[in-house]
Scaffold this motif. Structure first.
Motif, PDB file in Angstrom:
ATOM      1  N   LEU A  32       0.832  -1.199   0.000  1.00  0.00           N
ATOM      2  CA  LEU A  32       0.000   0.000   0.000  1.00  0.00           C
ATOM      3  C   LEU A  32       0.868   1.251   0.000  1.00  0.00           C
ATOM      4  O   LEU A  32       1.852   1.325   0.730  1.00  0.00           O
ATOM      5  CB  LEU A  32      -0.889   0.029   1.247  1.00  0.00           C
ATOM      6  N   LYS A  33       0.478   2.226  -0.811  1.00  0.00           N
ATOM      7  CA  LYS A  33       1.180   3.513  -0.807  1.00  0.00           C
ATOM      8  C   LYS A  33       0.882   4.288   0.471  1.00  0.00           C
ATOM      9  O   LYS A  33       1.683   5.101   0.898  1.00  0.00           O
ATOM     10  CB  LYS A  33       0.781   4.357  -2.016  1.00  0.00           C
ATOM     11  N   ALA A  34      -0.248   4.033   1.081  1.00  0.00           N
ATOM     12  CA  ALA A  34      -0.677   4.768   2.272  1.00  0.00           C
ATOM     13  C   ALA A  34       0.238   4.489   3.461  1.00  0.00           C
ATOM     14  O   ALA A  34       0.796   3.393   3.598  1.00  0.00           O
ATOM     15  CB  ALA A  34      -2.108   4.385   2.629  1.00  0.00           C
ATOM     16  N   GLN A  35       0.367   5.484   4.319  1.00  0.00           N
ATOM     17  CA  GLN A  35       1.137   5.332   5.548  1.00  0.00           C
ATOM     18  C   GLN A  35       0.249   4.745   6.640  1.00  0.00           C
ATOM     19  O   GLN A  35      -0.967   4.954   6.638  1.00  0.00           O
ATOM     20  CB  GLN A  35       1.662   6.689   5.999  1.00  0.00           C
ATOM     21  N   PRO A  36       0.848   4.015   7.592  1.00  0.00           N
ATOM     22  CA  PRO A  36       0.056   3.420   8.676  1.00  0.00           C
ATOM     23  C   PRO A  36      -0.251   4.437   9.769  1.00  0.00           C
ATOM     24  O   PRO A  36       0.097   4.266  10.936  1.00  0.00           O
ATOM     25  CB  PRO A  36       0.953   2.295   9.169  1.00  0.00           C
ATOM     26  N   VAL A  37      -0.898   5.544   9.395  1.00  0.00           N
ATOM     27  CA  VAL A  37      -1.213   6.623  10.329  1.00  0.00           C
ATOM     28  C   VAL A  37      -2.710   6.911  10.255  1.00  0.00           C
ATOM     29  O   VAL A  37      -3.273   7.029   9.164  1.00  0.00           O
ATOM     30  CB  VAL A  37      -0.408   7.896   9.957  1.00  0.00           C
ATOM     31  N   ASP A  38      -3.347   7.020  11.408  1.00  0.00           N
ATOM     32  CA  ASP A  38      -4.772   7.371  11.496  1.00  0.00           C
ATOM     33  C   ASP A  38      -5.670   6.449  10.671  1.00  0.00           C
ATOM     34  O   ASP A  38      -6.685   6.888  10.123  1.00  0.00           O
ATOM     35  CB  ASP A  38      -5.003   8.817  11.063  1.00  0.00           C
ATOM     36  N   GLY A  39      -5.301   5.189  10.549  1.00  0.00           N
ATOM     37  CA  GLY A  39      -6.136   4.228   9.824  1.00  0.00           C
ATOM     38  C   GLY A  39      -6.112   4.355   8.310  1.00  0.00           C
ATOM     39  O   GLY A  39      -6.901   3.707   7.623  1.00  0.00           O
ATOM     40  N   LYS A  40      -5.212   5.177   7.771  1.00  0.00           N
ATOM     41  CA  LYS A  40      -5.174   5.375   6.321  1.00  0.00           C
ATOM     42  C   LYS A  40      -4.804   4.093   5.581  1.00  0.00           C
ATOM     43  O   LYS A  40      -5.365   3.801   4.529  1.00  0.00           O
ATOM     44  CB  LYS A  40      -4.197   6.496   5.966  1.00  0.00           C
ATOM     45  N   ALA A  41      -3.869   3.326   6.122  1.00  0.00           N
ATOM     46  CA  ALA A  41      -3.475   2.075   5.466  1.00  0.00           C
ATOM     47  C   ALA A  41      -4.624   1.067   5.509  1.00  0.00           C
ATOM     48  O   ALA A  41      -4.845   0.340   4.536  1.00  0.00           O
ATOM     49  CB  ALA A  41      -2.220   1.494   6.117  1.00  0.00           C
ATOM     50  N   ASN A  42      -5.362   1.017   6.595  1.00  0.00           N
ATOM     51  CA  ASN A  42      -6.504   0.100   6.688  1.00  0.00           C
ATOM     52  C   ASN A  42      -7.586   0.478   5.681  1.00  0.00           C
ATOM     53  O   ASN A  42      -8.164  -0.389   5.026  1.00  0.00           O
ATOM     54  CB  ASN A  42      -7.083   0.084   8.103  1.00  0.00           C
ATOM     55  N   GLU A  43      -7.857   1.765   5.545  1.00  0.00           N
ATOM     56  CA  GLU A  43      -8.842   2.225   4.561  1.00  0.00           C
ATOM     57  C   GLU A  43      -8.392   1.884   3.143  1.00  0.00           C
ATOM     58  O   GLU A  43      -9.192   1.453   2.315  1.00  0.00           O
ATOM     59  CB  GLU A  43      -9.056   3.728   4.685  1.00  0.00           C
ATOM     60  N   ALA A  44      -7.102   2.082   2.871  1.00  0.00           N
ATOM     61  CA  ALA A  44      -6.562   1.770   1.547  1.00  0.00           C
ATOM     62  C   ALA A  44      -6.629   0.269   1.274  1.00  0.00           C
ATOM     63  O   ALA A  44      -6.921  -0.152   0.148  1.00  0.00           O
ATOM     64  CB  ALA A  44      -5.123   2.267   1.431  1.00  0.00           C
ATOM     65  N   LEU A  45      -6.380  -0.537   2.294  1.00  0.00           N
ATOM     66  CA  LEU A  45      -6.455  -1.995   2.137  1.00  0.00           C
ATOM     67  C   LEU A  45      -7.883  -2.423   1.795  1.00  0.00           C
ATOM     68  O   LEU A  45      -8.086  -3.221   0.876  1.00  0.00           O
ATOM     69  CB  LEU A  45      -5.989  -2.691   3.415  1.00  0.00           C
ATOM     70  N   ILE A  46      -8.864  -1.893   2.501  1.00  0.00           N
ATOM     71  CA  ILE A  46     -10.257  -2.242   2.236  1.00  0.00           C
ATOM     72  C   ILE A  46     -10.644  -1.848   0.812  1.00  0.00           C
ATOM     73  O   ILE A  46     -11.274  -2.618   0.088  1.00  0.00           O
ATOM     74  CB  ILE A  46     -11.176  -1.600   3.289  1.00  0.00           C
ATOM     75  N   ALA A  47     -10.232  -0.660   0.388  1.00  0.00           N
ATOM     76  CA  ALA A  47     -10.529  -0.214  -0.976  1.00  0.00           C
ATOM     77  C   ALA A  47      -9.849  -1.103  -2.012  1.00  0.00           C
ATOM     78  O   ALA A  47     -10.441  -1.448  -3.039  1.00  0.00           O
ATOM     79  CB  ALA A  47     -10.092   1.233  -1.155  1.00  0.00           C
ATOM     80  N   LEU A  48      -8.608  -1.507  -1.748  1.00  0.00           N
ATOM     81  CA  LEU A  48      -7.851  -2.344  -2.679  1.00  0.00           C
ATOM     82  C   LEU A  48      -8.485  -3.735  -2.808  1.00  0.00           C
ATOM     83  O   LEU A  48      -8.651  -4.250  -3.921  1.00  0.00           O
ATOM     84  CB  LEU A  48      -6.398  -2.460  -2.205  1.00  0.00           C
ATOM     85  N   VAL A  49      -8.872  -4.324  -1.686  1.00  0.00           N
ATOM     86  CA  VAL A  49      -9.495  -5.651  -1.699  1.00  0.00           C
ATOM     87  C   VAL A  49     -10.855  -5.583  -2.406  1.00  0.00           C
ATOM     88  O   VAL A  49     -11.183  -6.447  -3.221  1.00  0.00           O
ATOM     89  CB  VAL A  49      -9.633  -6.208  -0.267  1.00  0.00           C
ATOM     90  N   ALA A  50     -11.624  -4.548  -2.111  1.00  0.00           N
ATOM     91  CA  ALA A  50     -12.932  -4.393  -2.755  1.00  0.00           C
ATOM     92  C   ALA A  50     -12.776  -4.253  -4.266  1.00  0.00           C
ATOM     93  O   ALA A  50     -13.518  -4.868  -5.035  1.00  0.00           O
ATOM     94  CB  ALA A  50     -13.657  -3.183  -2.174  1.00  0.00           C
ATOM     95  N   ASP A  51     -11.806  -3.477  -4.690  1.00  0.00           N
ATOM     96  CA  ASP A  51     -11.562  -3.298  -6.118  1.00  0.00           C
ATOM     97  C   ASP A  51     -11.108  -4.609  -6.773  1.00  0.00           C
ATOM     98  O   ASP A  51     -11.555  -4.962  -7.860  1.00  0.00           O
ATOM     99  CB  ASP A  51     -10.516  -2.205  -6.328  1.00  0.00           C
ATOM    100  N   SER A  64      -9.776  -8.262  12.494  1.00  0.00           N
ATOM    101  CA  SER A  64      -8.724  -8.175  13.504  1.00  0.00           C
ATOM    102  C   SER A  64      -7.427  -7.701  12.856  1.00  0.00           C
ATOM    103  O   SER A  64      -7.250  -7.780  11.650  1.00  0.00           O
ATOM    104  CB  SER A  64      -8.513  -9.528  14.183  1.00  0.00           C
ATOM    105  N   GLY A  65      -6.540  -7.198  13.702  1.00  0.00           N
ATOM    106  CA  GLY A  65      -5.230  -6.766  13.227  1.00  0.00           C
ATOM    107  C   GLY A  65      -5.176  -5.319  12.790  1.00  0.00           C
ATOM    108  O   GLY A  65      -4.367  -4.962  11.943  1.00  0.00           O
ATOM    109  N   ALA A  66      -5.990  -4.463  13.392  1.00  0.00           N
ATOM    110  CA  ALA A  66      -6.047  -3.061  12.972  1.00  0.00           C
ATOM    111  C   ALA A  66      -4.685  -2.383  13.044  1.00  0.00           C
ATOM    112  O   ALA A  66      -4.356  -1.549  12.214  1.00  0.00           O
ATOM    113  CB  ALA A  66      -7.057  -2.292  13.818  1.00  0.00           C
ATOM    114  N   SER A  67      -3.859  -2.756  14.019  1.00  0.00           N
ATOM    115  CA  SER A  67      -2.547  -2.134  14.137  1.00  0.00           C
ATOM    116  C   SER A  67      -1.411  -3.128  13.887  1.00  0.00           C
ATOM    117  O   SER A  67      -0.263  -2.847  14.201  1.00  0.00           O
ATOM    118  CB  SER A  67      -2.393  -1.496  15.520  1.00  0.00           C
ATOM    119  N   ALA A  68      -1.739  -4.282  13.308  1.00  0.00           N
ATOM    120  CA  ALA A  68      -0.737  -5.315  13.044  1.00  0.00           C
ATOM    121  C   ALA A  68      -0.453  -5.421  11.546  1.00  0.00           C
ATOM    122  O   ALA A  68      -1.212  -4.917  10.723  1.00  0.00           O
ATOM    123  CB  ALA A  68      -1.233  -6.662  13.568  1.00  0.00           C
ATOM    124  N   ARG A  69       0.642  -6.074  11.198  1.00  0.00           N
ATOM    125  CA  ARG A  69       0.974  -6.287   9.787  1.00  0.00           C
ATOM    126  C   ARG A  69       0.089  -7.354   9.158  1.00  0.00           C
ATOM    127  O   ARG A  69      -0.207  -7.304   7.980  1.00  0.00           O
ATOM    128  CB  ARG A  69       2.439  -6.722   9.646  1.00  0.00           C
TER     129      ARG A  69
END
Length: 77
Positions: A32-51, A64-69
């Motif tokens: 993910l290009k997004a940084q793991p700050v303020d949930g941005k990487a999690n949001e990007a992951l959800i968008a990527l998987v949905a796409d 689970s794993g909101a703050s884990a790799r």
């Protein structure tokens, strides 16, 4: 394409490009290009998987794993 009901995903934030692919051991790999700050990487992951699976973002949930790799995602139909 078969859409699984749950996924384990190993996430690499701060990558050069967004990429999502199945791994050899059953764990999916997401860069993910997004940084793991303020949930941005999690949001990007959800968008990527949905796409990738041609779903709406509301159908992909972080279980689970909101703050884990390594994260577990649930997919609803």
């Amino acid at each position: 394409m078969h859409v699984p009901s749950s996924l384990q995903v190993k996430v690499k934030p701060n990558a050069r490009e967004d990429r999502f692919a199945p791994g050899d051991d059953g764990i999916w790999l997401a860069s993910l290009k997004a940084q793991p700050v303020d949930g941005k990487a999690n949001e990007a992951l959800i968008a990527l998987v949905a796409d990738y699976f041609k779903l709406r973002k509301q159908q992909v949930h972080l279980k689970s794993g909101a703050s884990a790799r390594i994260k577990r995602l649930l997919i609803s139909s």
